[in-house]
Design an enzyme around this catalytic site. Structure first.
Site, mmCIF file in Angstrom:
data_model
loop_
_atom_site.group_PDB
_atom_site.id
_atom_site.type_symbol
_atom_site.label_atom_id
_atom_site.label_comp_id
_atom_site.label_asym_id
_atom_site.label_seq_id
_atom_site.Cartn_x
_atom_site.Cartn_y
_atom_site.Cartn_z
ATOM 1 N N HIS A 2 0.872 -1.172 0.000
ATOM 2 C CA HIS A 2 0.000 0.000 0.000
ATOM 3 C C HIS A 2 0.914 1.229 0.000
ATOM 4 O O HIS A 2 2.031 1.166 0.497
ATOM 5 C CB HIS A 2 -0.822 -0.056 1.292
ATOM 6 C CG HIS A 2 -1.884 0.987 1.428
ATOM 7 N ND1 HIS A 2 -1.617 2.266 1.837
ATOM 8 C CD2 HIS A 2 -3.225 0.924 1.254
ATOM 9 C CE1 HIS A 2 -2.756 2.950 1.898
ATOM 10 N NE2 HIS A 2 -3.752 2.158 1.546
ATOM 11 N N ASP A 33 3.043 -4.710 7.916
ATOM 12 C CA ASP A 33 1.828 -3.908 7.818
ATOM 13 C C ASP A 33 0.659 -4.888 7.896
ATOM 14 O O ASP A 33 0.355 -5.570 6.919
ATOM 15 C CB ASP A 33 1.832 -3.127 6.504
ATOM 16 C CG ASP A 33 0.465 -2.522 6.185
ATOM 17 O OD1 ASP A 33 -0.440 -2.588 7.041
ATOM 18 O OD2 ASP A 33 0.310 -1.995 5.063
ATOM 19 N N LYS A 75 -10.352 -0.727 10.623
ATOM 20 C CA LYS A 75 -10.604 -1.845 9.709
ATOM 21 C C LYS A 75 -11.015 -3.101 10.481
ATOM 22 O O LYS A 75 -11.339 -4.121 9.896
ATOM 23 C CB LYS A 75 -9.362 -2.131 8.862
ATOM 24 C CG LYS A 75 -9.042 -0.986 7.877
ATOM 25 C CD LYS A 75 -7.945 -1.388 6.944
ATOM 26 C CE LYS A 75 -7.245 -0.191 6.302
ATOM 27 N NZ LYS A 75 -8.061 0.491 5.288
#
Lengths: 418, 152
Positions: free
Chosen positions: A135, A212, A238
């Site tokens: 990302h 991550d 999330k």
């Protein structure tokens, strides 16, 4: 629909999705006259009543600053904030709560490591190793660091299925590599990376690893000690928690050697104009009044997931992903982007003759929310030679019936553009 | 299809998106500009043959959704042969139309074929798709060298 429908093939331990759906007030609404089908969970998940209530309760009954007052409310707020940190520790199986640093989200966690550990340990000619599926939040902080330090950012390639090229990874690990930063689960492809192998290889070269985990924690049990990673980052929003709160886990011995991140209140022990001594970890990395309500909300969200059973949550996610892969993959003109053997959480795809944005608009009119675009992973799009994908991503409250609605919506889009 | 969707994806728009006009770089092109929508990754390059004040020829290339392709295609048709000032005025009117300005919608017939984009106003998330090519045209006319972004 009956609960039994969800349980088919999953055995008696499956999630009671019908009951779970009642925990999420936002799901009970219509969009453009259609029942909301929320399949954009990799962008952000919805929040259960328990999380919303915990935040309201904090502001209504014991809002106060932490670590400062001797008064009752401050002590209550401090206690709840500490409890949340302990819940996070338990959730990722860290050895000690002092290894849990509260940050704004996974993005800030990566930036923190780049700006502290990175600036202290990466020098001219050194290398930072990331992967082609990261990302932007696990690319740009390292680019900034490398630019400042005249270091090199090196990128491990991925294959056509979206899997990491482990052989190339091993070759790219060099005596100049100072840190490896890798996604646990790719947000654009759903690929689950072989973390144990990656960490083992990096550690064999004495290179620390930052993971991550933003897309992983909602879908699988994470044990940072078993993994052996040096840093693990994730966002609260999330995984059914509020926005604005996230976590950086760091191994105690690694954190102990790191310079501070931001300067300010709470991160100091004593301040004079001549010299400042810093507080102990984790407080040394938490300058200023923290997002107290956010941390409390995150703690409740993680309790919620642990209450459901993370293994059952993972099994439900795998069941939905397998179903969606089969049903969406069977539609004429659909090409799945990301077909790794191990995937979690997201299904990315493109359609012949229908641009993802047009699909997104048409699905929205059916009440179906998906993400369309580059998913903050432009290098992944370039790798597959596409400008964008459509991405459906799943959560504990999603059902196979919702995936059927998605399939119908995709067929409708095909009709419009036939 | 719901009414709003029908308004958005009108036959003319679908047809232009499938077979965009002037999808080429004219050999005589003496100006070009790149447009980019960083939110979705859509790209558009507009090529112009400008002589004095007149747009003698125009073409475009790029990748994007149906709305952005159709908009670029129909834009090239409507500004070809116009003066720079006329093209700028057309963009102004078009922008007001797709952002839901009631006066602009009422007088949409002045925009000719471009009036079919009135449906975009019901989809605020898609306004940038419809205006990307126009922003790029403006940039080419002003001879800017930096790529233009919808986020500026």
């Amino acid at each position: 629909m009956s609960t039994a429908a969800y349980r088919t093939g999953l055995g008696p331990a499956a999630l009671d999705v019908e009951r779970i759906r009642r925990d999420f007030p936002i799901l009970d609404q219509t969009i453009h006259g259609k029942k909301l089908v929320y399949l954009d969970n990799a962008a952000t998940s919805q929040k259960p009543r328990a999380v919303i209530d915990a935040i309201v309760r904090y502001y209504e009954h014991y809002n106060s600053n932490v670590h400062r007052g001797v008064h009752t409310l401050s002590m209550r707020a401090t206690e709840a904030h500490d409890e949340a940190r302990e819940t996070v520790r338990r959730f990722i199986q860290a050895a000690d709560a002092s290894e849990i640093i509260f940050v704004r989200g996974a993005t800030e966690a990566v930036n923190l490591v780049a700006q502290t550990y990175g600036r202290a340990n990466v020098g001219e000619g050194d290398e930072v190793l990331i992967t082609a599926m990261e990302h932007h939040s696990n690319i740009v902080p390292w680019q900034i660091l490398c630019q400042e330090k005249h270091a090199r950012l090196r990128v491990v390639p991925i294959n056509d299925a979206g899997e990491l090229d482990l052989e190339a990874f091993e070759k790219l690990l060099s005596p100049r590599t100072r840190i490896v930063a890798v996604a646990h689960v790719s947000n654009a492809l759903g690929t689950v990376n072989p973390l144990r192998k990656i960490i083992q290889l990096a550690h064999a070269h004495d290179v620390p690893v930052l993971v991550d985990g933003a897309q992983a924690v909602p879908h699988m049990a994470v044990d940072v000690q078993a993994l052996g990673c040096d840093f693990y980052a994730f966002s609260g929003h999330k995984i059914y928690g509020p926005t604005g709160i996230g976590v950086l886990y760091g191994k105690e011995e690694v954190l102990a050697e790191m310079p501070p991140y931001q300067g300010g209140g709470d991160m100091i022990r004593s301040v004079t104009f001549e010299k400042t001594t810093y507080n102990v970890v984790p407080y040394m990395f938490e300058a200023g009044t923290p997002d107290i309500a956010g941390a409390i909300g995150l703690g409740v969200a993680l309790e919620y997931v642990m209450g459901l059973g993370i293994d059952r949550v993972a099994a439900h996610g795998q069941d939905l992903l397998a179903y969606a892969t089969e049903k969406v993959g069977a539609i004429d003109g659909v090409r799945l982007i990301g077909t790794a053997q191990h995937r979690a959480g997201v299904l990315s795809f493109v359609l012949d003759n229908v641009h993802p944005h047009d699909l997104g608009t048409i699905l929205d009119r059916e009440g179906i929310a998906i993400r369309t675009g580059h998913h903050c992973a432009q290098p992944v799009m370039d790798r597959f030679g596409i400008p964008a994908t459509a991405r459906a991503s799943f959560a504990v409250y999603n059902t196979k019936e919702e995936i059927d609605a998605l399939v119908d919506g995709i067929r409708k889009a095909h009709e419009v553009f036939a | 299809m719901t009414d709003d969707l029908g308004q958005l994806y009108q036959e003319v728009i679908l047809e232009h998106s499938k077979a965009p006009r002037n999808y080429r770089k004219p050999e005589s092109a003496n100006r070009e500009a790149e447009g980019y929508n960083p939110l979705c990754g859509d790209r558009c390059t507009v090529f112009l043959d400008v002589e004095g004040d007149a747009i003698k020829d125009i073409g475009f290339q790029g990748s994007g959704c149906a709305i952005s392709r159709a908009s670029a295609s129909m834009m090239t048709q409507s500004v070809k042969g116009k003066t720079k000032a006329e093209a700028a005025r057309l963009f102004e009117e078009f922008h007001r139309l797709v952002t839901g300005d009631e006066k602009a919608i009422a007088s949409a017939q002045d925009l000719g074929k471009l009036a079919v984009f009135a449906g975009v106003s019901k989809f605020p998330a898609r306004v940038k798709c419809a205006t990307l090519a126009w922003h790029t045209l403006q940039s080419a006319l002003e001879n800017k060298h930096e790529p233009v972004s919808t986020e500026e």
